[in-house]
Design an enzyme around this catalytic site. Structure first.
Site, mmCIF file in Angstrom:
data_model
loop_
_atom_site.group_PDB
_atom_site.id
_atom_site.type_symbol
_atom_site.label_atom_id
_atom_site.label_comp_id
_atom_site.label_asym_id
_atom_site.label_seq_id
_atom_site.Cartn_x
_atom_site.Cartn_y
_atom_site.Cartn_z
ATOM 1 N N ASN A 7 0.884 -1.162 0.000
ATOM 2 C CA ASN A 7 0.000 0.000 0.000
ATOM 3 C C ASN A 7 0.922 1.212 0.000
ATOM 4 O O ASN A 7 1.438 1.616 1.047
ATOM 5 C CB ASN A 7 -0.893 -0.038 1.250
ATOM 6 N N LYS A 14 3.283 0.736 3.134
ATOM 7 C CA LYS A 14 2.917 -0.296 4.104
ATOM 8 C C LYS A 14 3.003 -1.614 3.365
ATOM 9 O O LYS A 14 2.558 -1.708 2.212
ATOM 10 C CB LYS A 14 1.471 -0.101 4.566
ATOM 11 N N ARG A 88 -2.430 -2.001 -3.571
ATOM 12 C CA ARG A 88 -3.643 -1.226 -3.375
ATOM 13 C C ARG A 88 -3.623 -0.134 -4.442
ATOM 14 O O ARG A 88 -2.647 0.603 -4.576
ATOM 15 C CB ARG A 88 -3.666 -0.585 -1.989
ATOM 16 N N HIS A 177 -12.698 2.635 -0.797
ATOM 17 C CA HIS A 177 -12.702 1.639 0.281
ATOM 18 C C HIS A 177 -13.349 0.328 -0.160
ATOM 19 O O HIS A 177 -13.846 -0.430 0.666
ATOM 20 C CB HIS A 177 -13.478 2.133 1.524
ATOM 21 N N ARG A 238 -11.868 15.692 6.647
ATOM 22 C CA ARG A 238 -12.638 15.984 5.420
ATOM 23 C C ARG A 238 -14.079 16.347 5.758
ATOM 24 O O ARG A 238 -14.673 15.757 6.658
ATOM 25 C CB ARG A 238 -12.631 14.768 4.486
ATOM 26 N N GLY A 327 -11.153 1.830 12.075
ATOM 27 C CA GLY A 327 -10.732 2.365 13.371
ATOM 28 C C GLY A 327 -11.862 2.870 14.250
ATOM 29 O O GLY A 327 -11.993 2.472 15.408
ATOM 30 N N GLY A 329 -15.284 2.604 13.538
ATOM 31 C CA GLY A 329 -16.394 1.639 13.553
ATOM 32 C C GLY A 329 -16.135 0.457 14.471
ATOM 33 O O GLY A 329 -17.043 -0.057 15.122
ATOM 34 N N GLU A 330 -14.845 0.041 14.554
ATOM 35 C CA GLU A 330 -14.525 -1.134 15.378
ATOM 36 C C GLU A 330 -14.332 -0.777 16.847
ATOM 37 O O GLU A 330 -14.546 -1.612 17.721
ATOM 38 C CB GLU A 330 -13.245 -1.805 14.849
ATOM 39 N N GLU A 381 -8.046 -5.229 4.873
ATOM 40 C CA GLU A 381 -7.909 -4.910 3.449
ATOM 41 C C GLU A 381 -6.718 -5.632 2.821
ATOM 42 O O GLU A 381 -6.777 -6.033 1.662
ATOM 43 C CB GLU A 381 -7.770 -3.385 3.281
HETATM 44 P P1 AMP Z 1 -8.237 3.766 10.417
HETATM 45 O O1 AMP Z 1 -8.120 4.780 9.318
HETATM 46 O O2 AMP Z 1 -9.188 2.667 10.109
HETATM 47 O O3 AMP Z 1 -6.899 3.276 10.908
HETATM 48 O O4 AMP Z 1 -8.889 4.553 11.664
HETATM 49 C C1 AMP Z 1 -8.142 5.490 12.387
HETATM 50 C C2 AMP Z 1 -9.056 6.301 13.267
HETATM 51 O O5 AMP Z 1 -9.827 5.446 14.126
HETATM 52 C C3 AMP Z 1 -8.299 7.205 14.243
HETATM 53 O O6 AMP Z 1 -7.986 8.430 13.668
HETATM 54 C C4 AMP Z 1 -9.298 7.375 15.363
HETATM 55 O O7 AMP Z 1 -10.116 8.496 15.074
HETATM 56 C C5 AMP Z 1 -10.145 6.141 15.318
HETATM 57 N N1 AMP Z 1 -9.914 5.263 16.478
HETATM 58 C C6 AMP Z 1 -9.019 4.273 16.601
HETATM 59 N N2 AMP Z 1 -9.101 3.697 17.832
HETATM 60 C C7 AMP Z 1 -10.103 4.339 18.495
HETATM 61 C C8 AMP Z 1 -10.686 4.218 19.792
HETATM 62 N N3 AMP Z 1 -10.277 3.312 20.667
HETATM 63 N N4 AMP Z 1 -11.699 5.069 20.103
HETATM 64 C C9 AMP Z 1 -12.129 5.994 19.232
HETATM 65 N N5 AMP Z 1 -11.623 6.139 17.998
HETATM 66 C C10 AMP Z 1 -10.620 5.343 17.620
#
Ligand code: AMP
Length: 396
Positions: A7, A14, A88, A177, A238, A327, A329-330, A381
């Site tokens: 990626n 990455k 990617r 995505h 954004r 990040g 959502g999980e 991904e």
């Molecule tokens: P990703 O792009 O999927 O890696 O998501 C990154 C984003 O997920 C970060 O900028 C955070 O805003 C959010 N995130 C990750 N861990 C947490 C957490 N424990 N609680 C709230 N937001 C989180």
């Protein structure tokens, strides 16, 4: 079978190495182009780390160092011994909306599509060109973010601009995505024991970037990101959906150039623009301290997400599940809760205990009253890219 997944970003690469579907190494080349660049590789089984810090001028030098670290780790003799490399790829333009083995035509189309994805495409191409140079006999596969959205019908992907802008400039909704929406929707169908071809699901990929898709009978029928990854949901930096007339208005009243407005909307808006923090963890801690702008930012995010879920719920004849991933959502149970609370009357009813449990596994968080399944599905991904790469090489 050894597959490398790359990626490539503008200043980073990455990477993840797979052996027969299992990830055996993961790593990162960072700060390419700066004086203090770094490459790190971790053996996933043993946790052993290998790293090198030195100036890395470009992607080619970065991958040479990755090759050295692979040799040192004993996990890969040389990049030339790979069975394939999956990249990617963000944009292939209107002509290439499917995953494919990299040919000169694919490279040319990605080059042309750089106007749509100026940050991502040159970096993706740098990764592809470097692999072709360093390992000429290894097949490369471009796994496009847009491919999963190729099934979106014309009435959903068209903008109501003069038709010639679609014909001449290829201005349409592409969606992004896709590898994540594809991966989590398949995982959710498997988890629920529903055949993918009969599965109707709304997938919310909420990371630094965020998008949502409506999937009917295993096919994407709508998605929130558009020509570019700016449209749709509110994100870290954004703005997502806006009244389009705001753009020329801001240019006029603030005297900003098109590029400056573009930067404003992509890099200075979203959570950051509303409350001064782009990472939701920081926004949340400010909110807990009583910061009203942080409260507002979270409510705006959840409300706008709920509106999208509601509209996709309306166009799907039946919704089997809602999936949260990435990040935010999980991990952010309060975002899931606040979002579903806006549309509880439609049957999006969360069980607070299940929602607050922390786990890295796929899980159900809906209450007994929920009219559909509400799931958290960790995305992967890289696995999706490795798998697609393997399948395409096999077919060859
Ligand atoms: P990703 O792009 O999927 O890696 O998501 C990154 C984003 O997920 C970060 O900028 C955070 O805003 C959010 N995130 C990750 N861990 C947490 C957490 N424990 N609680 C709230 N937001 C989180």
């Amino acid at each position: 079978m050894k597959i490398l997944v790359l990626n490539s970003g503008s200043s980073s690469i990455k990477f993840k190495l797979y052996k027969d579907d299992k990830a055996i190494a993961v790593g990162l080349v960072e700060r390419i182009g700066e004086a203090s660049s770094k490459v790190e590789l971790k053996n996933i089984d043993t946790d052993e780390k290998f790293s090198k810090e030195q100036s890395i001028k470009n992607h080619e030098e970065g991958l040479s160092l990755v090759n050295e670290l692979f040799k040192q780790s004993g996990l890969l003799e040389d990049l030339n011994t790979l069975d394939g490399c999956g990249h990617r790829a963000v944009q292939g333009g209107a002509k290439i909306m499917k995953h494919c083995l990299v040919t000169q035509e694919v490279i040319d189309e990605m080059d042309k599509a750089t106007v749509i994805a100026p940050l991502h495409n040159p970096a993706n191409l740098a990764g592809i060109r470097t692999m072709i140079k360093k390992a000429p006999n290894v097949p490369n596969v471009a796994v496009f973010d847009t491919a999963f959205h190729a099934t979106v019908p014309d009435y959903a992907y068209m903008y109501a601009l003069p038709y010639e802008y679609y014909e001449k400039e290829n201005i349409r909704r592409y969606g992004y995505h896709g590898t994540s929406h594809s991966y989590v929707s398949r995982k959710a169908a498997e988890f629920l024991g529903i055949g993918y071809d009969n599965f109707n699901v709304i997938t919310a990929h909420l990371g630094n970037g965020a998008s949502i898709s409506a999937i009917k009978n295993g096919k994407c029928i709508d998605t929130s990101m558009g020509l570019t990854p700016l449209e749709g949901l509110m994100m870290g930096t954004r703005c997502g959906d806006l009244d389009p007339a705001i753009v020329p208005y801001i240019q006029k009243v603030r005297g900003l150039s098109p590029n400056e407005v573009d930067t404003l909307m992509n890099k200075k808006s979203g959570f950051l623009g509303i409350c001064g923090y782009n990472d939701l963890r920081d926004v949340d801690s400010q909110r807990k301290k009583g910061d009203d702008k942080a409260r507002l930012a979270v409510q705006m995010y959840a409300y706008r997400l709920a509106k999208y879920i509601g509209s996709y719920f309306a166009i799907l004849p039946k919704t089997d599940a809602l999936v949260f991933t990435a990040g935010v959502g999980e991990n952010a149970s309060f975002i899931r809760k606040e979002t579903c609370d806006f549309i509880k009357h439609l049957g999006f009813d969360i069980d607070d205990n299940l929602n607050n449990e922390r786990s890295s596994k796929i899980r159900e968080i809906g209450s007994k009253n929920a009219k559909l399944k509400i799931l958290v599905v960790p995305t992967d991904e890289e696995f999706e890219i490795a798998n697609t790469t393997k399948n395409l090489i096999y077919k060859k």
